[in-house]
Design an enzyme around this catalytic site. Structure first.
Site, PDB file in Angstrom:
ATOM      1  N   GLU A 112       0.850  -1.190   0.000  1.00  0.00           N
ATOM      2  CA  GLU A 112       0.000   0.000   0.000  1.00  0.00           C
ATOM      3  C   GLU A 112       0.883   1.236   0.000  1.00  0.00           C
ATOM      4  O   GLU A 112       1.957   1.237   0.595  1.00  0.00           O
ATOM      5  CB  GLU A 112      -0.888   0.024   1.255  1.00  0.00           C
ATOM      6  CG  GLU A 112      -1.763  -1.195   1.439  1.00  0.00           C
ATOM      7  CD  GLU A 112      -2.302  -1.293   2.864  1.00  0.00           C
ATOM      8  OE1 GLU A 112      -3.195  -0.493   3.199  1.00  0.00           O
ATOM      9  OE2 GLU A 112      -1.811  -2.148   3.628  1.00  0.00           O
ATOM     10  N   LYS A 114       2.367   4.588   1.207  1.00  0.00           N
ATOM     11  CA  LYS A 114       2.533   5.149   2.548  1.00  0.00           C
ATOM     12  C   LYS A 114       2.180   6.634   2.498  1.00  0.00           C
ATOM     13  O   LYS A 114       2.996   7.472   2.104  1.00  0.00           O
ATOM     14  CB  LYS A 114       3.960   4.948   3.055  1.00  0.00           C
ATOM     15  CG  LYS A 114       4.159   5.375   4.504  1.00  0.00           C
ATOM     16  CD  LYS A 114       5.571   5.062   4.971  1.00  0.00           C
ATOM     17  CE  LYS A 114       5.743   5.440   6.434  1.00  0.00           C
ATOM     18  NZ  LYS A 114       5.576   6.886   6.656  1.00  0.00           N
ATOM     19  N   ASP A 116       1.308  10.415   3.692  1.00  0.00           N
ATOM     20  CA  ASP A 116       1.990  11.275   4.659  1.00  0.00           C
ATOM     21  C   ASP A 116       0.964  12.134   5.379  1.00  0.00           C
ATOM     22  O   ASP A 116       0.641  13.242   4.940  1.00  0.00           O
ATOM     23  CB  ASP A 116       2.999  12.148   3.918  1.00  0.00           C
ATOM     24  CG  ASP A 116       4.200  12.497   4.779  1.00  0.00           C
ATOM     25  OD1 ASP A 116       4.309  11.931   5.879  1.00  0.00           O
ATOM     26  OD2 ASP A 116       5.011  13.333   4.361  1.00  0.00           O
ATOM     27  N   TYR A 220      -8.250   8.154   4.608  1.00  0.00           N
ATOM     28  CA  TYR A 220      -8.099   6.867   3.940  1.00  0.00           C
ATOM     29  C   TYR A 220      -7.933   5.783   4.999  1.00  0.00           C
ATOM     30  O   TYR A 220      -7.061   5.889   5.868  1.00  0.00           O
ATOM     31  CB  TYR A 220      -6.868   6.870   3.038  1.00  0.00           C
ATOM     32  CG  TYR A 220      -6.991   7.724   1.799  1.00  0.00           C
ATOM     33  CD1 TYR A 220      -7.281   7.153   0.566  1.00  0.00           C
ATOM     34  CD2 TYR A 220      -6.805   9.109   1.856  1.00  0.00           C
ATOM     35  CE1 TYR A 220      -7.381   7.928  -0.586  1.00  0.00           C
ATOM     36  CE2 TYR A 220      -6.902   9.896   0.715  1.00  0.00           C
ATOM     37  CZ  TYR A 220      -7.188   9.299  -0.499  1.00  0.00           C
ATOM     38  OH  TYR A 220      -7.291  10.071  -1.635  1.00  0.00           O
ATOM     39  N   LYS A 310      10.937   3.283   2.696  1.00  0.00           N
ATOM     40  CA  LYS A 310      10.993   4.740   2.577  1.00  0.00           C
ATOM     41  C   LYS A 310      11.740   5.144   1.301  1.00  0.00           C
ATOM     42  O   LYS A 310      12.836   4.662   1.043  1.00  0.00           O
ATOM     43  CB  LYS A 310      11.689   5.354   3.803  1.00  0.00           C
ATOM     44  CG  LYS A 310      10.994   5.060   5.138  1.00  0.00           C
ATOM     45  CD  LYS A 310       9.689   5.801   5.273  1.00  0.00           C
ATOM     46  CE  LYS A 310       9.883   7.274   5.534  1.00  0.00           C
ATOM     47  NZ  LYS A 310      10.374   7.570   6.901  1.00  0.00           N
ATOM     48  N   CYS A 402      19.567  41.163  16.281  1.00  0.00           N
ATOM     49  CA  CYS A 402      18.436  40.455  15.695  1.00  0.00           C
ATOM     50  C   CYS A 402      17.927  41.216  14.469  1.00  0.00           C
ATOM     51  O   CYS A 402      17.652  42.421  14.560  1.00  0.00           O
ATOM     52  CB  CYS A 402      17.318  40.304  16.727  1.00  0.00           C
ATOM     53  SG  CYS A 402      15.793  39.597  16.050  1.00  0.00           S
ATOM     54  N   CYS A 405      14.146  42.611  15.497  1.00  0.00           N
ATOM     55  CA  CYS A 405      13.899  43.629  16.536  1.00  0.00           C
ATOM     56  C   CYS A 405      15.124  44.441  16.916  1.00  0.00           C
ATOM     57  O   CYS A 405      15.018  45.417  17.659  1.00  0.00           O
ATOM     58  CB  CYS A 405      13.331  42.964  17.795  1.00  0.00           C
ATOM     59  SG  CYS A 405      14.546  41.966  18.696  1.00  0.00           S
ATOM     60  N   CYS A 420      18.059  35.333  19.531  1.00  0.00           N
ATOM     61  CA  CYS A 420      17.669  36.651  20.011  1.00  0.00           C
ATOM     62  C   CYS A 420      17.130  36.470  21.423  1.00  0.00           C
ATOM     63  O   CYS A 420      16.241  35.633  21.646  1.00  0.00           O
ATOM     64  CB  CYS A 420      16.597  37.255  19.108  1.00  0.00           C
ATOM     65  SG  CYS A 420      15.869  38.772  19.768  1.00  0.00           S
ATOM     66  N   CYS A 425      10.651  40.213  21.250  1.00  0.00           N
ATOM     67  CA  CYS A 425      10.911  40.219  19.810  1.00  0.00           C
ATOM     68  C   CYS A 425       9.655  39.743  19.093  1.00  0.00           C
ATOM     69  O   CYS A 425       9.088  38.700  19.449  1.00  0.00           O
ATOM     70  CB  CYS A 425      12.081  39.310  19.474  1.00  0.00           C
ATOM     71  SG  CYS A 425      12.380  39.116  17.702  1.00  0.00           S
TER      72      CYS A 425
END
Length: 662
Positions: A112, A114, A116, A220, A310, A402, A405, A420, A425
């Site tokens: 089947e 796979k 996600d 499904y 995979k 940063c 900010c 930061c 921020c």
């Protein structure tokens, strides 16, 4: 050579963090391939060093903890994860093990796609849909019944002779719905979802079913259960029966007599995956016969009768034309490569993550270089390696301020990320507010994700301290906010002013300063002002505050924007002084204890209270300063460190004996 025990603990902490980000918060920071590499390394080390095994290791777990805010429901039977095969050799090895364990019996595989998405169990009684539960940690999930009702491919009534049954399947968001959702979020000035899987997971776990309905999720099915067991003797028959009952079942599947047919199916769909309207990341292979599945059995976390093949990540070569720095919700600065647009697996890619400064240095990357990028379908693409140096190159340097900010950027010793440290921020403000208001910190009930999103997006809160300036009128301008709800939130904000000083210190979001460390600091210094003005050496006088924690506290209070926040919280009426409640004497005065494992008759919390009431201290780690380690069942690596350092080890009975007055 690195100490195996240290590496094991570091790997476990990394994996736990990434599991939390992936399964709980839906905010992954690494790819599946990177996660798998960390897990495999941990499995390898635990196999080489059995003495380091621990029951709480990520290798013994299935998934992540259920997210706070939903009712927890125990599954009728465990929703196990699958082991992975990353190449043909590993798939053939799985086939060999199956053949050996079945002792020559004839068998078939079901293959089947796979998908996600997010695994979910749906329960039916009398033919009617009654409950939906996410996978959670495999044993306990979150009830999402009302949200699941909005999924049109999930039937609310089924014609069947079964009185009660359960289906399990995958909740997904197709690519078109995903692209439409991200376009809408961009128009509203909101961040994009990283991928369809995260979008589906986040949508199913929203507190508002109307919003879930607008996300157009799909479901499904792939398992049919009765009384926690497969309903039929054949998995293939179960898929056919699910389809007959009106459930959506993926049509792209085969019944394969052997591994060659399985490999042919895997190869075909790796080539054709972009034809699909949804994301897949491989193929699931299962032994068809349920009887043979029982014979093959299970490992601690996965069935021996199934495996996930995979697909490898997709790659392309392109040029880095610039590097931009983004600031994440925790304040971490992440360099992102701007690329000459290139197609990778049917998708046009123009950006790729570079993770941090160390990664750029490891790659030897400069602006203008040709690079190999990789897209695995789950997160923003990443740069794998430099293919060819550019003729005109420019070095990248992390900014000292940063970019959002202008706040101070700090990189702690031993850490890869620059951060930061300005709590207010705007890039990290939502996370700062959620932490500030969370249970166990300032405990402001009602200030959750949905409310914080509106408060920040509409400009009603530009600083954590602005929570204390909210009014009934301001709150009632928000969507789905009535007078009663607004009044309750304001009452909870007002009540939070009564929280003791250690809670306020924890709420500031200083790195490494949790509830326990905040109490130690309060015990040592009494006043927030004294803590804020303390030097590095002074700070280390507090229990469990070493150089790293002291540096973080010191830097936090040297940032002008943080000092401004502290002053505003003082003006709001929060508690800035602390009166110690610790006993001045007792049977255990001057002794430091570390607790590990499960004690037979009392909890760790009860043991801690007993020790502290008797004047002792409880630490989280074993060191030369530790007086005793108190060990219960499954004590983990702390017992090993105690033995190495010669620290005496007590059981519960011996601890209670020490507590008795002489």
């Amino acid at each position: 050579m690195r100490d195996p025990a240290t590496e094991v603990e570091e790997l476990r902490e990394d994996l736990r963090r990434h599991e939390h980000l992936y399964y709980v918060l839906d905010r992954p920071e690494i790819t599946d391939a990177e996660y798998d590499a960390l897990m495999r390394r941990l499995q390898e080390l635990e196999g080489q060093h059995p003495e380091l095994a621990a029951p709480d290791s990520p290798t013994q777990r299935v998934g992540g903890k259920p997210r706070e805010g939903f009712t927890k429901v125990r599954h009728t039977s465990q929703m196990l994860s699958l082991d992975n095969a990353l190449n043909e050799a590993e798939l053939r090895d799985f086939d060999r093990r199956v053949r050996e364990l079945l002792g020559g019996e004839t068998f078939r595989y079901v293959t089947e796609l796979k998908m996600d998405g997010l695994s979910m169990a749906a329960h039916y009684r009398g033919g009617q849909f009654v409950q939906a539960v996410t996978r959670g940690d495999g044993m306990v999930g979150e009830e999402v019944t009302e949200n699941a009702r909005t999924i049109r491919s999930l039937p609310l009534r089924v014609q069947t002779g079964l009185d009660a049954f359960e289906v399990r399947g995958e909740t997904v968001m197709n690519r078109r719905a995903f692209e439409r959702l991200n376009a809408e979020r961009e128009e509203r000035g909101l961040s994009r979802f990283a991928n369809p899987r995260n979008a589906a997971a986040g949508s199913l776990r929203l507190l508002e079913p109307q919003v879930t309905a607008s996300r157009r999720l799909d479901y499904y099915t792939y398992f049919l259960f009765t009384e926690g067991r497969p309903a039929l003797d054949s998995h293939w028959q179960s898929l056919d029966e699910l389809s007959r009952m009106g459930f959506k079942v993926n049509p792209y599947r085969t019944l394969a007599p052997g591994v060659e047919e399985v490999l042919a199916f895997c190869t075909e769909w790796e080539r054709r995956r972009e034809e699909l309207p949804y994301e897949i990341d491989g193929v699931v292979i299962k032994v068809d016969s349920v009887g043979q599945q029982r014979l093959l059995g299970y490992t601690a976390k996965a069935p021996r009768w199934a495996i996930a093949y995979k697909y490898p990540a997709r790659q392309a070569v392109t040029t880095v034309v610039g590097i931009e720095v983004q600031v994440g919700r925790t304040g971490a600065l992440t360099p992102v490569a701007h690329l000459k647009a290139v197609e990778v697996g049917g998708v046009t890619v123009a950006r790729a993550t570079l993770h941090n400064e160390d990664e750029i240095e490891r790659l030897g990357l400069e602006i203008g270089d040709q690079v190999v990028i990789e897209r695995s379908g789950d997160v923003i693409p990443k740069v794998v390696r430099v293919q060819e140096q550019g003729s005109y190159r420019k070095k990248f340097r992390m900014p000292s301020a940063c970019p959002v900010c202008g706040g101070t950027v700090v990189r702690e010793e031993g850490e890869s990320a620059s951060r930061c440290i300005n709590t207010n921020c705007s890039a990290r403000l939502k996370e700062s507010i959620l932490h500030f208001a969370s249970r166990g910190v300032m405990n402001i009930d009602g200030v959750g994700d949905a409310l914080v999103d509106q408060l920040v997006d509409r400009g009603l809160v530009e600083s954590v301290a602005d929570l204390y300036s909210l009014t009934l009128e301001k709150l009632m301008t928000l969507e789905r906010m009535g007078k009663k709800s607004a009044g309750n939130i304001l009452r909870n904000i007002e009540n939070s002013k009564k929280n003791p000083q250690p809670r306020v210190l924890t709420a500031l979001g200083i790195r490494f300063v949790g509830e326990r460390t905040a109490v130690f600091l309060a015990e040592a210094f009494g006043s927030m002002d004294v803590i804020a003005g303390a030097g590095l050496e002074d700070l280390q006088r507090a229990e469990e505050v070493g150089p790293k924690v002291a540096e973080s506290i010191f830097q936090f209070f040297r940032e002008p924007r943080n000092r401004e926040l502290v002053e505003r919280l003082r003006e709001a009426g929060l508690q800035f002084t602390y009166q110690s409640t610790r006993p001045k004497g007792g049977a255990l005065k001057g002794l430091t204890f570390v607790l590990t494992g499960t004690l037979p008759n009392i909890s760790r919390e009860e043991a801690t209270q007993l020790i502290e009431t008797a004047g002792g201290k409880v630490s989280g780690s074993v060191s030369k300063k530790t007086s005793f380690v108190v060990a219960g069942e499954d004590p983990g690596s702390k017992i090993v460190k105690a033995q190495d350092l010669g620290v005496p080890v007590l059981d519960e009975e011996m601890l209670l004996a020490l507590l008795k007055p002489t």
